[in-house]
Design a protein around this motif. Structure first.
Motif, PDB file in Angstrom:
ATOM      1  N   ILE A   3       0.823  -1.200   0.000  1.00 22.83           N
ATOM      2  CA  ILE A   3       0.000   0.000   0.000  1.00 22.83           C
ATOM      3  C   ILE A   3       0.862   1.258   0.000  1.00 22.83           C
ATOM      4  O   ILE A   3       1.809   1.372   0.787  1.00 22.83           O
ATOM      5  CB  ILE A   3      -0.925   0.042   1.233  1.00 22.83           C
ATOM      6  CG1 ILE A   3      -1.724  -1.261   1.357  1.00 22.83           C
ATOM      7  CG2 ILE A   3      -1.867   1.243   1.163  1.00 22.83           C
ATOM      8  CD1 ILE A   3      -2.647  -1.541   0.209  1.00 22.83           C
ATOM      9  N   ALA A   4       0.546   2.191  -0.888  1.00 27.57           N
ATOM     10  CA  ALA A   4       1.146   3.524  -0.842  1.00 27.57           C
ATOM     11  C   ALA A   4       0.138   4.420  -0.142  1.00 27.57           C
ATOM     12  O   ALA A   4      -0.979   4.604  -0.621  1.00 27.57           O
ATOM     13  CB  ALA A   4       1.432   4.030  -2.252  1.00 27.57           C
ATOM     14  N   LEU A   5       0.526   4.955   1.014  1.00 26.27           N
ATOM     15  CA  LEU A   5      -0.400   5.720   1.841  1.00 26.27           C
ATOM     16  C   LEU A   5       0.159   7.120   2.067  1.00 26.27           C
ATOM     17  O   LEU A   5       1.311   7.287   2.468  1.00 26.27           O
ATOM     18  CB  LEU A   5      -0.603   5.019   3.181  1.00 26.27           C
ATOM     19  CG  LEU A   5      -1.580   5.655   4.169  1.00 26.27           C
ATOM     20  CD1 LEU A   5      -2.989   5.658   3.600  1.00 26.27           C
ATOM     21  CD2 LEU A   5      -1.545   4.903   5.497  1.00 26.27           C
ATOM     22  N   SER A   6      -0.647   8.127   1.780  1.00 30.07           N
ATOM     23  CA  SER A   6      -0.224   9.515   1.996  1.00 30.07           C
ATOM     24  C   SER A   6      -1.331  10.271   2.696  1.00 30.07           C
ATOM     25  O   SER A   6      -2.524   9.986   2.507  1.00 30.07           O
ATOM     26  CB  SER A   6       0.119  10.195   0.671  1.00 30.07           C
ATOM     27  OG  SER A   6      -1.010  10.208  -0.198  1.00 30.07           O
ATOM     28  N   THR A   7      -0.966  11.238   3.535  1.00 29.29           N
ATOM     29  CA  THR A   7      -1.937  12.061   4.244  1.00 29.29           C
ATOM     30  C   THR A   7      -1.568  13.527   4.083  1.00 29.29           C
ATOM     31  O   THR A   7      -0.427  13.870   3.761  1.00 29.29           O
ATOM     32  CB  THR A   7      -1.984  11.714   5.750  1.00 29.29           C
ATOM     33  OG1 THR A   7      -0.692  11.966   6.318  1.00 29.29           O
ATOM     34  CG2 THR A   7      -2.365  10.261   5.967  1.00 29.29           C
ATOM     35  N   ALA A   8      -2.542  14.389   4.304  1.00 30.65           N
ATOM     36  CA  ALA A   8      -2.305  15.825   4.221  1.00 30.65           C
ATOM     37  C   ALA A   8      -3.313  16.538   5.112  1.00 30.65           C
ATOM     38  O   ALA A   8      -4.431  16.058   5.299  1.00 30.65           O
ATOM     39  CB  ALA A   8      -2.441  16.318   2.783  1.00 30.65           C
TER      40      ALA A   8
END
Length: 208
Positions: A100-105
């Motif tokens: 999984i490629a997981l990004s938050t902002a």
């Protein structure tokens, strides 16, 4: 849909399914809502209860709303896509975070259901390209919801057409058609069942 009418109807249908779920005694929670400036309106509900998935899977597909305003020759048409995903259980294959490629902002917005939207997250399955985008009250909540939705999408791909969507028709079949004019009607084109009281259905009485 991203227009004002589209967003209005996404919110209306979200309210419809919340009221329906509550009438059945199911637990409901809004876990994701698109920000006002997003081009596509979106609301994600988590509905839990015995038989909830089986009852809802027939609602998946396109909901088509036709409104005749003032001039009978003018029709405003809105289409809302509804996807129904299972909540993976303990017997489901767990997600591997390595896949999984997981990004938050951070975010700062106010939604119709989530009064404070303070974080967004995107989860992408590296091998299939399946993804989930979420905006929620916190970055952590957005991250958890994105992983839940992604997991549900991956599980649904292994089931027999549970979501109403197909690769060759991402909107799915028309499940319900709502027509608002002097004579209002609602119709299920799959069964030809119809009613002259669409407001009753929008109030959560899906058994009409």
């Amino acid at each position: 849909p991203g227009s004002g009418d589209g967003r209005r109807w996404v919110n209306q249908l979200a309210t419809t399914y919340r009221e329906w779920a509550q009438s059945k005694g199911f637990e409901t929670q809004v876990i994701d809502e698109s920000q006002p400036e997003d081009p596509v309106a979106r609301v994600t509900l988590r509905i839990e209860g015995t038989g909830a998935f089986g009852l809802l899977r027939g609602e998946a597909g396109t909901h088509r709303i036709v409104e005749v305003i003032n001039d009978p020759r003018r029709k405003d048409v809105t289409q809302v896509a509804l996807m129904v995903l299972p909540v993976p259980g303990e017997d489901s294959e767990p997600l591997s975070m390595m896949d999984i490629a997981l990004s938050t902002a951070p975010a700062r917005a106010t939604g119709q259901f989530l009064r404070k939207i303070r974080g967004t997250a995107r989860a992408i399955h590296r091998f299939s390209g399946t993804s989930a985008l979420v905006a929620a009250a916190t970055e952590r909540a957005a991250q958890q919801a994105a992983l839940q939705i992604l997991h549900g999408r991956l599980v649904s791909g292994k089931l027999s057409q549970p979501s109403g969507m197909h690769d060759d028709d991402p909107w799915g079949a028309v499940v319900r058609s709502y027509h608002f004019a002097k004579r209002a009607t609602i119709k299920d084109p799959r069964t030809q069942a119809s009613s002259s009281n669409p407001r009753d259905v929008l109030d959560g009485n899906l058994d009409v």
